[in-house]
Design an enzyme around this catalytic site. Structure first.
Site, PDB file in Angstrom:
ATOM      1  N   THR A 156       0.836  -1.200   0.000  1.00  0.00           N
ATOM      2  CA  THR A 156       0.000   0.000   0.000  1.00  0.00           C
ATOM      3  C   THR A 156       0.874   1.254   0.000  1.00  0.00           C
ATOM      4  O   THR A 156       1.953   1.279   0.597  1.00  0.00           O
ATOM      5  CB  THR A 156      -0.933   0.015   1.217  1.00  0.00           C
ATOM      6  N   ASP A 194      -5.788  -0.531   7.617  1.00  0.00           N
ATOM      7  CA  ASP A 194      -6.602  -1.659   8.088  1.00  0.00           C
ATOM      8  C   ASP A 194      -7.881  -1.773   7.261  1.00  0.00           C
ATOM      9  O   ASP A 194      -8.333  -2.880   6.938  1.00  0.00           O
ATOM     10  CB  ASP A 194      -6.962  -1.476   9.567  1.00  0.00           C
TER      11      ASP A 194
END
Length: 326
Positions: free
Chosen positions: A223, A257
Site C-alpha cells: 500500500t 486496516d
C-alpha cells in the site's frame, strides 16, 4: 469464507498538532531529540489492527472471528464489536493487564508520531488456533497481524501445521523482528501485506530481493497511501490500483486496516485481485474521512458510486456482490 483475524486490540488516543513535525526537527541534532507538541484535540476511539480489520469485514457482510488478548476493561468494547457482527468468543481476557493503548499525534501533513503500549496483548501467545477452529467450525484463512511477536510466530507455525492458509501482515512489528523471524512469518503465506516503508524494511530484514519475496508468498500487496496500492505475484507484472480520491481527508488512523478489510472481503468472494484492490481503496478512503478507525459508516450505493467514479462502471458492477450482505 470464514476468516480469523489475529493481532492487536486496543484503545486509540488520537491527538492533532496544528503544525508540521518537520519544522521542529533540526537536522544535525536528531541524535538528541526532546520535543513536545501542543495538541488541539484529543479523541478516544476503539482500535487495534485486528479489531479494525474484523469490523471492516463484518460491515462488508462477512462473519469474522477476532483473535487476540485484552484486559477486563474490554467489556463495553467487546459488546460493541459483537453488536456489529464481529465474533469475540476467541478473545483471551487477561486477569492482570489492561487492554493495549495506542497514543498518536498527527500533524497537518498527516505524518504521525505514535506510542503503543502492549498491555494484555503480551498474553496473545496463550491462544491456540486449533481451539479457535474447533469453536468456529472451520477456518479458510487466518490473518496474522501485528501482535505479541511470539504469538505472531506461533500463529504462523500453527497455520502451517494445521494446513490453514494465512495472510502475513507484520506491519509495525517488523521493527521488533530479526531476519530469521521475519522470513518465518512470510514463507508460505497466501497473502503478504506491507506499506512501502515496511516493504523496504522487510527486504532489509530478510536479505531477500523483491523477486525472492514474491517466491515466498502467493500475492504481495504493497500500500502507498494516496498513491494507491501495488499487487505483485511471482512471474507476473505488478498490478497498480489508484487510490480513491477525496477532498475531505480527516485522519489517516486505520486507513491501511480498512484497505485490508476491503481486499480480504473481495478475496473471500472470489474477486480478481485488482477488483479486490478497488474495494480496499474505496473503504480506505471512507475511513480517511472520519476521526478514528471504526467510526465510519457507509451505504453500499455510495461506496459503489465512488468505485465507479475511480475505476469505471464495469468495476462497480463487479464489486457490487461484495456489498450485498448474505
Amino acid at each position: 469464507m470464514r476468516i480469523a483475524v489475529t493481532g492487536s486490540i486496543a484503545t486509540d488516543h488520537l491527538m492533532a498538532f496544528p503544525g508540521r513535525f518537520a519544522d521542529q526537527l533540526i537536522a544535525d541534532r536528531l541524535e538528541r531529540v526532546s520535543l513536545s507538541f501542543l495538541a488541539d484535540s484529543l479523541e478516544i476511539r476503539r482500535g487495534g489492527v485486528a479489531a479494525n480489520i474484523a469490523l471492516g469485514l463484518a460491515r462488508l457482510g462477512l462473519a469474522p472471528v477476532l483473535v487476540g488478548s485484552v484486559g477486563k476493561d474490554f467489556g463495553e468494547y467487546g459488546a460493541w464489536l459483537r453488536e456489529n457482527g464481529v465474533g469475540t468468543d476467541c478473545v483471551h481476557v487477561s486477569e492482570r493487564l489492561h487492554t493495549a493503548r495506542f497514543v498518536c499525534t498527527t500533524d497537518l501533513d498527516h505524518n504521525q508520531i505514535a506510542t503503543f503500549y502492549a498491555g494484555a496483548m503480551s498474553e496473545a501467545k496463550e491462544v491456540s488456533l486449533a481451539s479457535v477452529r474447533e469453536r468456529a467450525g472451520s477456518l479458510e484463512l487466518v490473518v496474522v497481524g501485528p501482535n505479541d511477536p511470539e504469538a505472531m510466530l506461533g500463529f504462523t507455525d500453527e497455520c502451517r501445521r494445521l494446513g490453514i492458509p494465512f495472510a502475513a501482515d507484520p506491519s509495525q512489528q517488523l521493527a521488533r523482528l530479526d531476519g530469521p523471524e521475519t522470513r518465518r512469518l512470510v514463507e508460505g503465506a497466501r497473502l503478504l501485506f506491507t506499506n512501502e516503508y515496511e516493504a523496504a524494511l522487510l527486504r532489509e530484514r530478510t536479505g531477500w530481493s523483491e523477486e525472492e519475496v514474491l517466491r515466498q508468498c502467493e500475492v504481495w500487496i504493497v500500500t502507498g497511501g494516496a498513491a494507491g496500492a501495488d499487487i505483485g505475484r511471482a512471474g507476473e507484472p505488478w498490478l497498480h490500483v489508484d487510490a480513491v480520491a477525496t477532498e475531505s481527508a480527516v485522519d489517516p488512523t486505520g486507513v491501511g486496516d480498512a484497505f485490508r478489510a476491503g481486499f480480504l472481503a473481495g478475496i473471500a468472494r472470489d474477486l480478481p485481485y485488482e477488483w479486490a484492490g478497488y474495494l480496499g481503496c474505496a473503504l480506505a478512503t471512507t475511513v480517511l474521512g472520519v476521526v478514528g478507525p471504526q467510526e465510519y459508516k457507509f451505504a453500499a450505493a455510495d461506496l459503489l458510486l465512488s468505485i465507479e467514479r475511480a475505476y469505471g462502471r464495469d468495476a462497480a458492477r463487479g464489486v457490487e456482490p461484495c456489498l450485498t450482505v448474505p
